[in-house]
Design a protein around this motif. Structure first.
Motif, PDB file in Angstrom:
ATOM      1  N   ILE A  86      97.692  88.326   9.013  1.00 29.30           N
ATOM      2  CA  ILE A  86      98.292  88.680   7.732  1.00 29.30           C
ATOM      3  C   ILE A  86      99.800  88.853   7.904  1.00 29.30           C
ATOM      4  N   PHE A  87     100.567  88.315   6.943  1.00 30.48           N
ATOM      5  CA  PHE A  87     102.028  88.348   6.959  1.00 30.48           C
ATOM      6  C   PHE A  87     102.610  87.646   8.191  1.00 30.48           C
ATOM      7  N   THR A  88     101.993  86.503   8.534  1.00 31.10           N
ATOM      8  CA  THR A  88     102.501  85.651   9.610  1.00 31.10           C
ATOM      9  C   THR A  88     102.504  84.208   9.111  1.00 31.10           C
ATOM     10  N   TRP A  89     103.274  83.336   9.801  1.00 32.35           N
ATOM     11  CA  TRP A  89     103.284  81.933   9.396  1.00 32.35           C
ATOM     12  C   TRP A  89     101.953  81.271   9.703  1.00 32.35           C
ATOM     13  N   GLN A  90     101.224  81.798  10.693  1.00 30.10           N
ATOM     14  CA  GLN A  90      99.885  81.267  10.964  1.00 30.10           C
ATOM     15  C   GLN A  90      98.956  81.536   9.776  1.00 30.10           C
ATOM     16  N   GLY A  91      99.120  82.702   9.155  1.00 32.60           N
ATOM     17  CA  GLY A  91      98.346  82.998   7.954  1.00 32.60           C
ATOM     18  C   GLY A  91      98.689  82.042   6.821  1.00 32.60           C
ATOM     19  N   ALA A  92      99.967  81.652   6.737  1.00 31.55           N
ATOM     20  CA  ALA A  92     100.377  80.680   5.723  1.00 31.55           C
ATOM     21  C   ALA A  92      99.718  79.328   5.973  1.00 31.55           C
ATOM     22  N   VAL A  93      99.568  78.958   7.239  1.00 33.16           N
ATOM     23  CA  VAL A  93      98.894  77.698   7.582  1.00 33.16           C
ATOM     24  C   VAL A  93      97.437  77.738   7.131  1.00 33.16           C
ATOM     25  N   ILE A  94      96.780  78.860   7.372  1.00 32.84           N
ATOM     26  CA  ILE A  94      95.375  78.992   6.965  1.00 32.84           C
ATOM     27  C   ILE A  94      95.256  78.900   5.451  1.00 32.84           C
ATOM     28  N   ALA A  95      96.127  79.594   4.736  1.00 34.90           N
ATOM     29  CA  ALA A  95      96.087  79.567   3.274  1.00 34.90           C
ATOM     30  C   ALA A  95      96.309  78.147   2.755  1.00 34.90           C
ATOM     31  N   ALA A  96      97.304  77.460   3.291  1.00 36.16           N
ATOM     32  CA  ALA A  96      97.580  76.087   2.854  1.00 36.16           C
ATOM     33  C   ALA A  96      96.428  75.149   3.210  1.00 36.16           C
ATOM     34  N   SER A  97      95.802  75.363   4.363  1.00 33.80           N
ATOM     35  CA  SER A  97      94.668  74.525   4.778  1.00 33.80           C
ATOM     36  C   SER A  97      93.500  74.667   3.812  1.00 33.80           C
ATOM     37  N   VAL A  98      93.213  75.892   3.412  1.00 35.30           N
ATOM     38  CA  VAL A  98      92.093  76.144   2.506  1.00 35.30           C
ATOM     39  C   VAL A  98      92.356  75.511   1.141  1.00 35.30           C
ATOM     40  N   VAL A  99      93.559  75.691   0.627  1.00 36.40           N
ATOM     41  CA  VAL A  99      93.893  75.178  -0.697  1.00 36.40           C
ATOM     42  C   VAL A  99      93.882  73.641  -0.722  1.00 36.40           C
TER      43      VAL A  99
END
Length: 225
Positions: A86-99
């Motif tokens: 949470i609140f990391t760029w890796q979390g952003a990757v996961i969010a973008a991957s799911v979407v």
């Protein structure tokens, strides 16, 4: 300019890694659903397509519940490996991957289903293994549809906002992607920065959509006809 360059670099990294994740998972799942028959297959297809129609903020909430320190996966990662997403760029990757996942999975499944099964069967008759059939027959015939989906997924990941903001937040130089930077610039009254960011996103997405359109299976078939 430093803010623009940082947001652009991070967006490209997040979108690129998210597209790579979706390439592996989307193509594998697309092939599975195109070639295998099992109970609940269409239900699984529906569930995997949900990110395409579900509000990104809802997806972000689900990811927070799953990956947060109180979530079963996030808590396990934190307790076992000391990993916090949470609140990391890796979390952003996961969010973008799911979407973006349905934009790879759905075209991949359609591309595999469009492959003439007789060609695959002919390869088997000639003694080619199943892996050989996949790599030498199926993928070469389906790659255009898969690539078109990947381009759309990259464009979607580049513009992802809602889920990314909820999971990764808006930390300059760490988790602030282009779309989030646009929001922050507008909120701060920085119209010149917002205009530049919007122009970058618009040009990138238009270029990707044009490339994806040229690779669309329908247009290819029409040209060949």
């Amino acid at each position: 300019m430093d803010q623009v360059a940082s947001a652009l670099t991070l967006s490209l990294k997040v979108a690129g890694l998210a597209t790579l994740v979706d390439l592996v998972l989307g193509v594998a799942v697309g092939y599975l659903l195109a070639r295998k028959r099992f109970p609940g297959r269409e239900l699984l297809d529906t569930v995997l397509t949900l990110p395409m129609v579900m509000p990104p903020t809802v997806l972000g909430y689900y990811l927070l519940v799953l990956l947060g320190r109180k979530g079963w996966l996030g808590g396990w990662l934190q307790d076992t490996f000391g990993i916090n997403l949470i609140f990391t760029w890796q979390g952003a990757v996961i969010a973008a991957s799911v979407v973006a996942f349905p934009l790879v999975f759905k075209p991949a499944r359609a591309a595999f289903e469009a492959v003439d099964g007789r060609l695959e069967q002919a390869a088997r008759v000639l003694g080619v293994s199943e892996w050989g059939v996949l790599w030498r027959v199926t993928l070469p015939l389906a790659w255009r549809g898969i690539l078109a989906g990947l381009l759309l997924a990259f464009a979607r990941a580049m513009g992802e906002f809602g889920a990314t903001l909820m999971v990764a937040g808006s930390i300059p130089d760490q988790t602030q992607t282009l779309s989030i930077a646009v929001y922050e610039a507008v909120q701060a009254g920085q119209d010149d920065v917002a205009n530049m960011l919007v122009l970058i996103i618009s040009v990138t997405c238009v270029a990707i959509l044009l490339a994806a359109g040229k690779l669309a299976p329908g247009r290819i078939a029409a040209r060949e006809g």
